[in-house]
Enzyme design. Structure first.
Site, PDB file in Angstrom:
ATOM      1  N   ASN A   8      56.071  52.317  42.712  1.00 14.47           N
ATOM      2  CA  ASN A   8      55.131  53.013  43.594  1.00 14.47           C
ATOM      3  C   ASN A   8      53.769  52.349  43.411  1.00 14.47           C
ATOM      4  O   ASN A   8      53.102  52.593  42.413  1.00 14.47           O
ATOM      5  CB  ASN A   8      55.093  54.496  43.198  1.00 14.47           C
ATOM      6  CG  ASN A   8      54.026  55.279  43.954  1.00 14.47           C
ATOM      7  OD1 ASN A   8      53.444  54.776  44.918  1.00 14.47           O
ATOM      8  ND2 ASN A   8      53.782  56.508  43.515  1.00 14.47           N
ATOM      9  N   TRP A   9      53.411  51.496  44.371  1.00 13.11           N
ATOM     10  CA  TRP A   9      52.168  50.731  44.226  1.00 13.11           C
ATOM     11  C   TRP A   9      50.929  51.602  44.459  1.00 13.11           C
ATOM     12  O   TRP A   9      49.817  51.172  44.187  1.00 13.11           O
ATOM     13  CB  TRP A   9      52.155  49.540  45.189  1.00 13.11           C
ATOM     14  CG  TRP A   9      53.182  48.480  44.896  1.00 13.11           C
ATOM     15  CD1 TRP A   9      54.192  48.528  43.974  1.00 13.11           C
ATOM     16  CD2 TRP A   9      53.287  47.190  45.531  1.00 13.11           C
ATOM     17  NE1 TRP A   9      54.917  47.356  43.996  1.00 13.11           N
ATOM     18  CE2 TRP A   9      54.395  46.514  44.953  1.00 13.11           C
ATOM     19  CE3 TRP A   9      52.582  46.544  46.542  1.00 13.11           C
ATOM     20  CZ2 TRP A   9      54.787  45.228  45.340  1.00 13.11           C
ATOM     21  CZ3 TRP A   9      52.964  45.262  46.940  1.00 13.11           C
ATOM     22  CH2 TRP A   9      54.055  44.620  46.331  1.00 13.11           C
ATOM     23  N   LYS A  10      51.131  52.790  45.016  1.00 16.20           N
ATOM     24  CA  LYS A  10      50.005  53.690  45.350  1.00 16.20           C
ATOM     25  C   LYS A  10      48.974  52.944  46.215  1.00 16.20           C
ATOM     26  O   LYS A  10      49.368  52.079  47.000  1.00 16.20           O
ATOM     27  CB  LYS A  10      49.406  54.276  44.075  1.00 16.20           C
ATOM     28  CG  LYS A  10      50.466  54.913  43.172  1.00 16.20           C
ATOM     29  CD  LYS A  10      49.904  55.741  42.071  1.00 16.20           C
ATOM     30  CE  LYS A  10      51.054  56.318  41.242  1.00 16.20           C
ATOM     31  NZ  LYS A  10      50.606  57.232  40.198  1.00 16.20           N
ATOM     32  N   HIS A  96      54.833  63.450  46.417  1.00 24.80           N
ATOM     33  CA  HIS A  96      54.252  62.977  45.151  1.00 24.80           C
ATOM     34  C   HIS A  96      53.127  63.930  44.751  1.00 24.80           C
ATOM     35  O   HIS A  96      52.418  64.457  45.601  1.00 24.80           O
ATOM     36  CB  HIS A  96      53.716  61.548  45.324  1.00 24.80           C
ATOM     37  CG  HIS A  96      53.327  60.916  44.026  1.00 24.80           C
ATOM     38  ND1 HIS A  96      52.150  61.227  43.391  1.00 24.80           N
ATOM     39  CD2 HIS A  96      53.973  60.034  43.232  1.00 24.80           C
ATOM     40  CE1 HIS A  96      52.095  60.536  42.259  1.00 24.80           C
ATOM     41  NE2 HIS A  96      53.186  59.809  42.144  1.00 24.80           N
ATOM     42  N   GLU A  98      50.298  63.453  43.666  1.00 22.59           N
ATOM     43  CA  GLU A  98      48.967  63.074  44.171  1.00 22.59           C
ATOM     44  C   GLU A  98      48.780  63.544  45.606  1.00 22.59           C
ATOM     45  O   GLU A  98      47.673  63.888  46.015  1.00 22.59           O
ATOM     46  CB  GLU A  98      48.775  61.555  44.027  1.00 22.59           C
ATOM     47  CG  GLU A  98      48.538  61.170  42.565  1.00 22.59           C
ATOM     48  CD  GLU A  98      49.002  59.776  42.172  1.00 22.59           C
ATOM     49  OE1 GLU A  98      49.256  58.947  43.061  1.00 22.59           O
ATOM     50  OE2 GLU A  98      49.108  59.528  40.951  1.00 22.59           O
ATOM     51  N   GLU A 166      58.422  63.983  37.796  1.00 24.45           N
ATOM     52  CA  GLU A 166      57.216  63.340  37.304  1.00 24.45           C
ATOM     53  C   GLU A 166      56.254  64.405  36.790  1.00 24.45           C
ATOM     54  O   GLU A 166      55.517  65.015  37.582  1.00 24.45           O
ATOM     55  CB  GLU A 166      56.528  62.562  38.431  1.00 24.45           C
ATOM     56  CG  GLU A 166      57.366  61.452  39.017  1.00 24.45           C
ATOM     57  CD  GLU A 166      56.502  60.390  39.673  1.00 24.45           C
ATOM     58  OE1 GLU A 166      56.583  59.242  39.254  1.00 24.45           O
ATOM     59  OE2 GLU A 166      55.726  60.731  40.577  1.00 24.45           O
ATOM     60  N   GLY A 172      49.980  58.137  35.015  1.00 25.46           N
ATOM     61  CA  GLY A 172      48.788  57.302  34.883  1.00 25.46           C
ATOM     62  C   GLY A 172      47.963  57.594  33.640  1.00 25.46           C
ATOM     63  O   GLY A 172      46.827  57.147  33.520  1.00 25.46           O
ATOM     64  N   SER A 211      54.054  57.151  33.451  1.00 23.47           N
ATOM     65  CA  SER A 211      53.756  56.179  32.382  1.00 23.47           C
ATOM     66  C   SER A 211      54.988  55.478  31.828  1.00 23.47           C
ATOM     67  O   SER A 211      55.073  55.234  30.631  1.00 23.47           O
ATOM     68  CB  SER A 211      52.952  56.857  31.261  1.00 23.47           C
ATOM     69  OG  SER A 211      51.711  57.331  31.743  1.00 23.47           O
ATOM     70  N   GLY A 232      54.657  53.649  38.436  1.00 27.93           N
ATOM     71  CA  GLY A 232      53.376  53.430  39.107  1.00 27.93           C
ATOM     72  C   GLY A 232      52.707  52.174  38.579  1.00 27.93           C
ATOM     73  O   GLY A 232      53.042  51.060  38.971  1.00 27.93           O
ATOM     74  N   GLY A 233      51.771  52.348  37.659  1.00 28.14           N
ATOM     75  CA  GLY A 233      50.947  51.247  37.160  1.00 28.14           C
ATOM     76  C   GLY A 233      51.732  49.995  36.773  1.00 28.14           C
ATOM     77  O   GLY A 233      51.355  48.878  37.156  1.00 28.14           O
TER      78      GLY A 233
HETATM   79  P1  PGA Z   1      52.501  55.852  36.477  1.00 26.02           P
HETATM   80  O1  PGA Z   1      52.787  56.554  37.898  1.00 26.02           O
HETATM   81  O2  PGA Z   1      53.731  55.046  36.142  1.00 26.02           O
HETATM   82  O3  PGA Z   1      51.290  54.985  36.705  1.00 26.02           O
HETATM   83  O4  PGA Z   1      52.259  56.935  35.488  1.00 26.02           O
HETATM   84  C1  PGA Z   1      54.038  57.061  38.220  1.00 26.02           C
HETATM   85  C2  PGA Z   1      53.994  57.695  39.587  1.00 26.02           C
HETATM   86  O5  PGA Z   1      53.026  58.421  39.881  1.00 26.02           O
HETATM   87  O6  PGA Z   1      54.900  57.511  40.411  1.00 26.02           O
END
Ligand code: PGA
Length: 249
Positions: A8-10, A96, A98, A166, A172, A211, A232-233
């Site tokens: 997930n590149w966000k 998600h 977010e 999640e 993050g 994470s 994500g990251g």
């Molecule tokens: P993260 O994000 O790996 O940066 O914690 C995961 C996500 O929100 O899908």
């Protein structure tokens, strides 16, 4: 079950670095020693088309990060599931945390998006997860149950949907859930899926996200009922994403 590692590149990536990352991953996926898992990347909307051109024909699939519940119309700034399917997506992330936080998306709204995704032939990746406050109040399982029951479309064939657990406090932050906590939540989600989807429940993937990194991926992917990761990251760094994929065995 074959695992799915989804990136997930966000809201990250410009044309040059986004396409370079896609080329790198597609090249690795085509080489000898490709990992024993399915691979998916979900770039931001403006990169979907150029990234598609770079991964077409490779083992890396393409997904969106969100979709609107309607197919088309007066919804400025939104993108529909049909549009995502049209440019080559096979999956779309919905609900998600977010988006639930930043855009006030309710379980009902998330379910409508998941239904739209199915209607367009996409696999929705439905995200659920508790906040730190909810966990410390002992409400984690109840919150997740409410989200799963409220956000998932009804009965469907096995593999039609993916669930991603999640924990909000792990996204993050570098804080990863303990394998024992992940096992407890994933077992609960599996029970719910069996209840909601019947026979298809056991064949429905449950991803862990929050994470996930090369250093903890093997431990997390070995937990029962963990059928992959939503990353994500670490998905923005080809070496890290690849190491996570390789941790699937
Ligand atoms: P993260 O994000 O790996 O940066 O914690 C995961 C996500 O929100 O899908």
């Amino acid at each position: 079950m074959r695992k799915l590692i989804a990136g997930n590149w966000k809201m990250n990536g410009r044309l040059a670095d986004g396409t370079a990352l896609a080329v790198d991953l597609a090249g690795r996926a085509g080489g000898a020693g490709a990992p024993a898992c399915d691979l998916l990347i979900c770039p931001p909307a403006q990169l979907l088309h150029p990234v598609r051109a770079k991964i077409e024909g490779s083992a890396v699939a393409l997904g969106g990060q969100d979709c609107h519940a309607k197919e088309a119309g007066a919804h400025t700034g939104d993108i529909s599931a049909a549009m995502l399917a049209d440019i080559g997506c096979s999956h779309v992330i919905v609900g998600h945390s977010e988006r639930r936080q930043d855009h006030g998306e309710s379980d009902e709204a998330v379910r409508a998006k998941a239904v739209a995704a199915l209607g367009a032939g996409l696999v929705p990746i439905v995200c659920v997860g508790e906040t730190a406050e909810q966990r410390s109040a002992g409400e984690a399982l109840a919150v997740i149950e409410r989200q799963v029951r409220g956000s998932l479309p009804g009965k469907g064939p096995s593999g039609a949907v993916v669930v991603a657990y999640e924990p909000v406090w792990a996204i993050g932050t570098g804080n990863t859930a303990q394998p024992s906590d992940v096992a407890e939540v994933h077992a609960h989600i599996r029970q719910l899926l069996n209840d909601i989807l019947g026979d298809a429940g056991s064949g429905t993937r449950i991803l862990y996200g929050g994470s996930v990194k090369p250093g903890n991926a093997a431990e997390l992917m070995a937990v029962e009922n963990v059928d992959g990761a939503l990353v994500g990251g670490a998905s923005l760094v080809a070496d890290d994403f690849w190491a996570i994929a390789e941790a699937c065995g």
